[in-house]
Design a protein around this motif. Structure first.
Motif, PDB file in Angstrom:
ATOM      1  N   PHE A 150      47.959 -15.629  25.849  1.00 61.86           N
ATOM      2  CA  PHE A 150      47.084 -16.430  26.892  1.00 61.86           C
ATOM      3  C   PHE A 150      47.554 -17.557  26.883  1.00 61.86           C
ATOM      4  O   PHE A 150      47.495 -18.285  27.991  1.00 61.86           O
ATOM      5  N   ILE A 151      47.831 -18.656  26.106  1.00 56.53           N
ATOM      6  CA  ILE A 151      48.282 -19.900  26.206  1.00 56.53           C
ATOM      7  C   ILE A 151      49.734 -19.768  27.085  1.00 56.53           C
ATOM      8  O   ILE A 151      49.748 -20.839  27.907  1.00 56.53           O
ATOM      9  N   ALA A 152      50.473 -18.913  26.586  1.00 54.68           N
ATOM     10  CA  ALA A 152      51.818 -18.955  27.374  1.00 54.68           C
ATOM     11  C   ALA A 152      51.408 -18.394  28.901  1.00 54.68           C
ATOM     12  O   ALA A 152      52.018 -19.124  29.750  1.00 54.68           O
ATOM     13  N   LEU A 153      50.627 -17.470  28.986  1.00 56.47           N
ATOM     14  CA  LEU A 153      50.330 -17.159  30.330  1.00 56.47           C
ATOM     15  C   LEU A 153      49.338 -17.874  31.481  1.00 56.47           C
ATOM     16  O   LEU A 153      50.124 -18.192  32.257  1.00 56.47           O
ATOM     17  N   LEU A 154      48.536 -18.695  30.565  1.00 52.45           N
ATOM     18  CA  LEU A 154      47.922 -19.636  31.451  1.00 52.45           C
ATOM     19  C   LEU A 154      48.665 -20.753  31.863  1.00 52.45           C
ATOM     20  O   LEU A 154      48.839 -21.076  33.195  1.00 52.45           O
ATOM     21  N   ASP A 155      49.676 -21.174  31.011  1.00 51.66           N
ATOM     22  CA  ASP A 155      50.475 -22.464  31.721  1.00 51.66           C
ATOM     23  C   ASP A 155      51.365 -21.691  32.479  1.00 51.66           C
ATOM     24  O   ASP A 155      51.928 -22.722  33.475  1.00 51.66           O
ATOM     25  N   HIS A 156      52.095 -20.736  32.566  1.00 57.15           N
ATOM     26  CA  HIS A 156      52.798 -19.995  33.550  1.00 57.15           C
ATOM     27  C   HIS A 156      51.981 -20.074  34.872  1.00 57.15           C
ATOM     28  O   HIS A 156      52.777 -20.314  35.877  1.00 57.15           O
ATOM     29  N   MET A 206      32.048  -8.574  22.914  1.00 60.43           N
ATOM     30  CA  MET A 206      33.350  -9.215  23.852  1.00 60.43           C
ATOM     31  C   MET A 206      34.474  -8.741  23.415  1.00 60.43           C
ATOM     32  O   MET A 206      34.838  -8.572  22.270  1.00 60.43           O
ATOM     33  N   GLY A 207      35.333  -8.338  24.235  1.00 60.88           N
ATOM     34  CA  GLY A 207      36.780  -7.693  23.871  1.00 60.88           C
ATOM     35  C   GLY A 207      37.547  -8.564  23.411  1.00 60.88           C
ATOM     36  O   GLY A 207      37.327  -9.865  23.287  1.00 60.88           O
ATOM     37  N   ILE A 208      38.678  -8.169  22.640  1.00 62.15           N
ATOM     38  CA  ILE A 208      39.630  -8.887  22.093  1.00 62.15           C
ATOM     39  C   ILE A 208      40.287  -9.957  22.849  1.00 62.15           C
ATOM     40  O   ILE A 208      40.519 -11.162  22.567  1.00 62.15           O
ATOM     41  N   LYS A 209      40.784  -9.405  23.849  1.00 60.41           N
ATOM     42  CA  LYS A 209      41.568 -10.011  25.009  1.00 60.41           C
ATOM     43  C   LYS A 209      40.702 -11.180  25.587  1.00 60.41           C
ATOM     44  O   LYS A 209      41.051 -12.290  25.742  1.00 60.41           O
ATOM     45  N   ARG A 210      39.377 -10.988  25.953  1.00 56.00           N
ATOM     46  CA  ARG A 210      38.559 -11.981  26.550  1.00 56.00           C
ATOM     47  C   ARG A 210      38.275 -13.011  25.425  1.00 56.00           C
ATOM     48  O   ARG A 210      38.370 -14.129  25.858  1.00 56.00           O
ATOM     49  N   ALA A 211      37.963 -12.505  24.347  1.00 58.57           N
ATOM     50  CA  ALA A 211      37.720 -13.641  23.358  1.00 58.57           C
ATOM     51  C   ALA A 211      39.072 -14.638  23.244  1.00 58.57           C
ATOM     52  O   ALA A 211      38.792 -15.605  23.040  1.00 58.57           O
ATOM     53  N   ALA A 212      40.263 -14.034  23.108  1.00 62.24           N
ATOM     54  CA  ALA A 212      41.416 -14.633  23.114  1.00 62.24           C
ATOM     55  C   ALA A 212      41.548 -15.882  24.325  1.00 62.24           C
ATOM     56  O   ALA A 212      41.904 -16.769  24.157  1.00 62.24           O
ATOM     57  N   LEU A 213      41.476 -15.110  25.493  1.00 62.04           N
ATOM     58  CA  LEU A 213      41.207 -15.821  26.799  1.00 62.04           C
ATOM     59  C   LEU A 213      40.399 -17.294  26.713  1.00 62.04           C
ATOM     60  O   LEU A 213      40.814 -18.274  27.008  1.00 62.04           O
ATOM     61  N   GLN A 214      39.291 -17.021  26.284  1.00 64.85           N
ATOM     62  CA  GLN A 214      38.236 -18.044  26.331  1.00 64.85           C
ATOM     63  C   GLN A 214      38.701 -19.209  25.470  1.00 64.85           C
ATOM     64  O   GLN A 214      38.615 -20.102  25.442  1.00 64.85           O
ATOM     65  N   ALA A 215      39.379 -18.724  24.201  1.00 61.08           N
ATOM     66  CA  ALA A 215      39.603 -19.558  23.151  1.00 61.08           C
ATOM     67  C   ALA A 215      41.015 -20.386  23.385  1.00 61.08           C
ATOM     68  O   ALA A 215      40.934 -21.530  23.324  1.00 61.08           O
ATOM     69  N   ALA A 216      42.001 -19.815  24.027  1.00 59.30           N
ATOM     70  CA  ALA A 216      43.120 -20.349  24.582  1.00 59.30           C
ATOM     71  C   ALA A 216      42.837 -21.527  25.836  1.00 59.30           C
ATOM     72  O   ALA A 216      43.277 -22.327  25.766  1.00 59.30           O
ATOM     73  N   PHE A 217      42.007 -21.146  26.778  1.00 55.44           N
ATOM     74  CA  PHE A 217      41.865 -21.798  27.945  1.00 55.44           C
ATOM     75  C   PHE A 217      41.576 -23.335  27.808  1.00 55.44           C
ATOM     76  O   PHE A 217      42.314 -24.059  28.492  1.00 55.44           O
ATOM     77  N   PRO A 218      40.664 -23.675  26.871  1.00 55.73           N
ATOM     78  CA  PRO A 218      40.291 -25.198  26.717  1.00 55.73           C
ATOM     79  C   PRO A 218      41.559 -25.853  26.158  1.00 55.73           C
ATOM     80  O   PRO A 218      41.804 -27.220  26.665  1.00 55.73           O
ATOM     81  N   HIS A 219      42.445 -25.227  25.411  1.00 56.47           N
ATOM     82  CA  HIS A 219      43.635 -25.904  24.912  1.00 56.47           C
ATOM     83  C   HIS A 219      44.659 -26.025  26.074  1.00 56.47           C
ATOM     84  O   HIS A 219      45.533 -27.072  25.854  1.00 56.47           O
ATOM     85  N   THR A 220      44.724 -25.503  27.172  1.00 54.86           N
ATOM     86  CA  THR A 220      45.555 -25.489  28.199  1.00 54.86           C
ATOM     87  C   THR A 220      45.071 -26.229  29.235  1.00 54.86           C
ATOM     88  O   THR A 220      45.925 -26.487  30.325  1.00 54.86           O
ATOM     89  N   LEU A 221      43.956 -26.892  29.294  1.00 54.20           N
ATOM     90  CA  LEU A 221      43.549 -27.578  30.433  1.00 54.20           C
ATOM     91  C   LEU A 221      44.444 -29.044  30.597  1.00 54.20           C
ATOM     92  O   LEU A 221      44.570 -29.406  31.663  1.00 54.20           O
TER      93      LEU A 221
END
Length: 232
Positions: free
Chosen positions: A133-139, A1-16
């Motif tokens: 990714f936390i900032a990007l998802l919220d945006h 799993m790529g670094i970016k994908r892992a970070a995105l998957q980890a960040a997403f639940p926090h932004t729900l």
């Protein structure tokens, strides 16, 4: 799993929780913007470039009144000045994330700030991409809500009176959540007391900047005492 994908998957639940709030609040903004005769393109442009919930609600009134650059600058500074303090408090936490810091700083809303202060990336997940990714998802959530609001406002006839109160309600909820998450409430009490005094002295239209300066001054003077009590 790529670094970016892992970070995105980890960040997403926090932004729900932010997803839920931003879809609703962004929709309210979009509906209000649509009621003033502005199109979908304006919603996308404002939510992408300005990206400041309360600031965007204020911007609607600025767009529909006589253009006054100085007034627009002052009111925008007053409404969003709190982000200066957010940024200062996150300097150490975001140190070392490289060029991503610029975007994270741009996307530092109240909700994103709360997540960045409380969330820690899982072991093995890159901290810089996690914050990005936390900032990007919220945006993305905010832009999506704004688009939805304009579409609804175009298709359905809404009475937009009072809809801008949603931002006040959001700030109250954020404050309550922050209060409940902390055992020691000294800084919060200082903030409330300083704001109340400045409100009485300067009035409702002029108290925000003096209140922020007073809060910074009192917190700076009492910093060591507050830190000792916080760890007790």
């Amino acid at each position: 799993m790529g670094i970016k994908r892992a970070a995105l998957q980890a960040a997403f639940p926090h932004t729900l929780p932010v997803l839920t709030g931003y879809i609703f609040l962004g929709t309210a903004f979009g509906v209000l913007l649509s009621s003033k005769g502005y199109s979908l393109g304006w919603a996308i442009l404002m939510s992408t470039i300005i990206y400041a919930g309360a600031g965007q609600f204020v911007a609607i009134s600025l767009l529909t009144s006589a253009f006054n650059p100085l007034y627009a600058f002052i009111i925008t500074l007053v409404v969003n000045a709190r982000h200066l303090f957010y940024g200062i408090s996150l300097l150490n936490r975001l140190n070392g994330i490289g060029r991503k810091k610029s975007y994270v700083a741009f996307g530092l809303t109240d909700e994103t700030f709360s997540i960045l202060c409380s969330a820690e990336p899982p072991k093995g997940v890159d901290r810089s991409w996690f914050a990005f990714f936390i900032a990007l998802l919220d945006h993305v959530y905010w832009v999506a809500g704004s688009v939805l609001g304009v579409l609804l406002g175009t298709l359905v006839d809404f009475n937009a009176k009072g809809i801008d109160f949603v931002m006040t309600a959001l700030f109250v909820v954020i404050f309550i959540e922050q209060w409940k998450s902390q055992q020691y409430h000294g800084p919060a009490i200082i903030g409330i007391a300083s704001s109340a005094v400045c409100l009485l002295v300067f009035g409702a239209n002029n108290f925000i900047i003096p209140a922020m300066l007073a809060i910074v001054l009192v917190l700076s003077v009492c910093k060591k005492s507050l830190e000792r009590r916080a760890v007790q």
